[in-house]
Design an enzyme around this catalytic site. Sequence first.
Site, PDB file in Angstrom:
ATOM      1  N   GLU A 193      33.682  18.725   2.855  1.00 50.19           N
ATOM      2  CA  GLU A 193      34.170  17.443   3.374  1.00 50.19           C
ATOM      3  C   GLU A 193      34.633  17.538   4.823  1.00 50.19           C
ATOM      4  O   GLU A 193      35.667  17.000   5.198  1.00 50.19           O
ATOM      5  CB  GLU A 193      35.309  16.907   2.492  1.00 50.19           C
ATOM      6  CG  GLU A 193      34.945  16.792   1.038  1.00 50.19           C
ATOM      7  CD  GLU A 193      33.603  16.110   0.811  1.00 50.19           C
ATOM      8  OE1 GLU A 193      33.251  15.218   1.592  1.00 50.19           O
ATOM      9  OE2 GLU A 193      32.905  16.491  -0.135  1.00 50.19           O
ATOM     10  N   GLY A 194      33.839  18.189   5.640  1.00 48.32           N
ATOM     11  CA  GLY A 194      34.216  18.422   7.024  1.00 48.32           C
ATOM     12  C   GLY A 194      34.971  19.727   7.112  1.00 48.32           C
ATOM     13  O   GLY A 194      36.021  19.895   6.484  1.00 48.32           O
TER      14      GLY A 194
END
Length: 596
Positions: A443-444
Amino acid sequence: MGQYVAPLRDMQFVLHELLKVEDEFKQLPAHAEIDRDIINQVLEEGGKFASEVLFPLNHSGDREGCHLDKETHKVKTPAGFEAAYKQYVEAGWPALSCDPEYGGQGLPIVVNNCFYEMLNSANQAWTMYPGLSHGAYECIHEHGTPEQKALYLPKLVSGEWTGTMCLTEPHCGTDLGMLRSKAEPQADGTYKISGGKIFISAGEHEMSQNIVHLVLARLPDAPSGTKGISLFIVPKFIPNADGSLGKRNPIFCGAIEEKMGIHGNSTCQMNLDNATGWLIGEPNKGLNAMFVMMNAARLGVGMQSLGLTEVAYQNALVYAKDRLQMRSLSGPKAPDKPADPIIVHPDVRRMLLTAKAFAEAGRAFSSYIALQIDRELNHPDELVRKDAADEVALLTPIIKAFLTDNGWIATSEAMQVYGGHGFISEWGMEQYVRDARINMIYEGTNTIQSLDLLGRKILMDNGAKLRKFGDKVKAFVEANGTDEKMSEFITPLGDIGDKVGKLTMEIGMKAFQNPDEVGAAAVPYLRVVGHMVFAYFFAQMAKIALEKEASGDNFYKAKLATARFYFARLLPETAMLIRQARSGASNLMALEADLF
């Protein structure tokens, strides 16, 4: 094969004594009837499900992994996973914090958050199957049409269907502006979507009847970059109007990624060959819609590492009390045995306390954020909702990056407690380290989270959100500054608060001259702010423990000792981090690329 016991006493301490959630819920009409007994009963039952159903599948699931039939494109999850999911659905767990309008139980996010910590401790790979469904649910709930909500939400809420988020492509990870998947509009209002996605967690499996993929793709006339991305609902089976399943949609798993960890989760390469999809939200505004899911996922990934931190600590503690090695430097502590248990050794205690402190502060912090989400969604006062939303936006990157960094540190320390046995799979500790490592990328990456915190959440509004949180820290420092018993916590808390303010201003001034200064400082800066947040919560917890220490309850004695360890041994990391952040970009950028 190891053990897991849900940390209910500490969860209850955080919810009832630190956050006083019952009082908070009385201000939220949707949750006004939720009391301590309801919360405790839910968490007790959740703890049983986690420890009795999921935990026994963790090691075997890691060893067995998932298997793809390339002819049928079907994925088989490890033995026991499907049966466990059936139990999960039958018990109503997917609906815990969902909207009652769509069949949900409507319990607060903060309760669901604690439940997910337990699930992640017990079996992160399994938990990712239902976990991603919550993100899909929230995205459709926020941006879907009334028809999309009526069709998809009841099935996601019940757990009959699960969800995924299909973002990444082979040539682009975080830089979604480069994605190439195409969506061709059709006369009936649908779209034909083609392209390839990679790293899709829970992308294909047999555990649910249908899988609702949320897919980013480009319309034919879309502008380049992130401003030309749209979001589509692409179900595995196309549902009929009554919710029954229709024909198979051509979105297939082409391969399962061979990963370092989380082997029990099917991380898939997904191929779309003119798959039918439906636009969700506005054209070319897909990234905005997807951020609802991504922010939920960032909190979820933080909870994954918090769960691993807790279970790794628990097992390392049991081992340290049982394993006999050498004598204590200050004399035998178990003279009736050939050696002392290794928990007598100072550095073993350092490793255990590191994991314990990161778990307890992470639990307080993440529960606080979940409570702020409840306030953002449900408080009748618009200003309160706005303040809560600002705080959630500010602190979400810290939840994701700081908790996952700490999870990596804590699981590594817990494995080290075992010595050579930590590397042997039968003890289970090396799996926690492998599983924890992916969370720093999900997620990043944590660098992206750091850039988001410093560049977008702080410098972009000239530090307004950070100052609002800093005001809470200052207020606590001022309210307790004259209490002698609190001085060992208040003095360093006030000091780190001041240093964060000065460091932020210094980096901001440098960034006006050279934007690379933000990139150079961002990662150590996030850890500094993360420590300020942890220090704030540990100081509050220490205050409660001091007030109740005389009760004779050893829980408060242990809480105080852990807080003292954190302030003495872990918070001082900020001195090094501040020097790194202040050192500037030149030491990173001076060397030309071809000289590396």
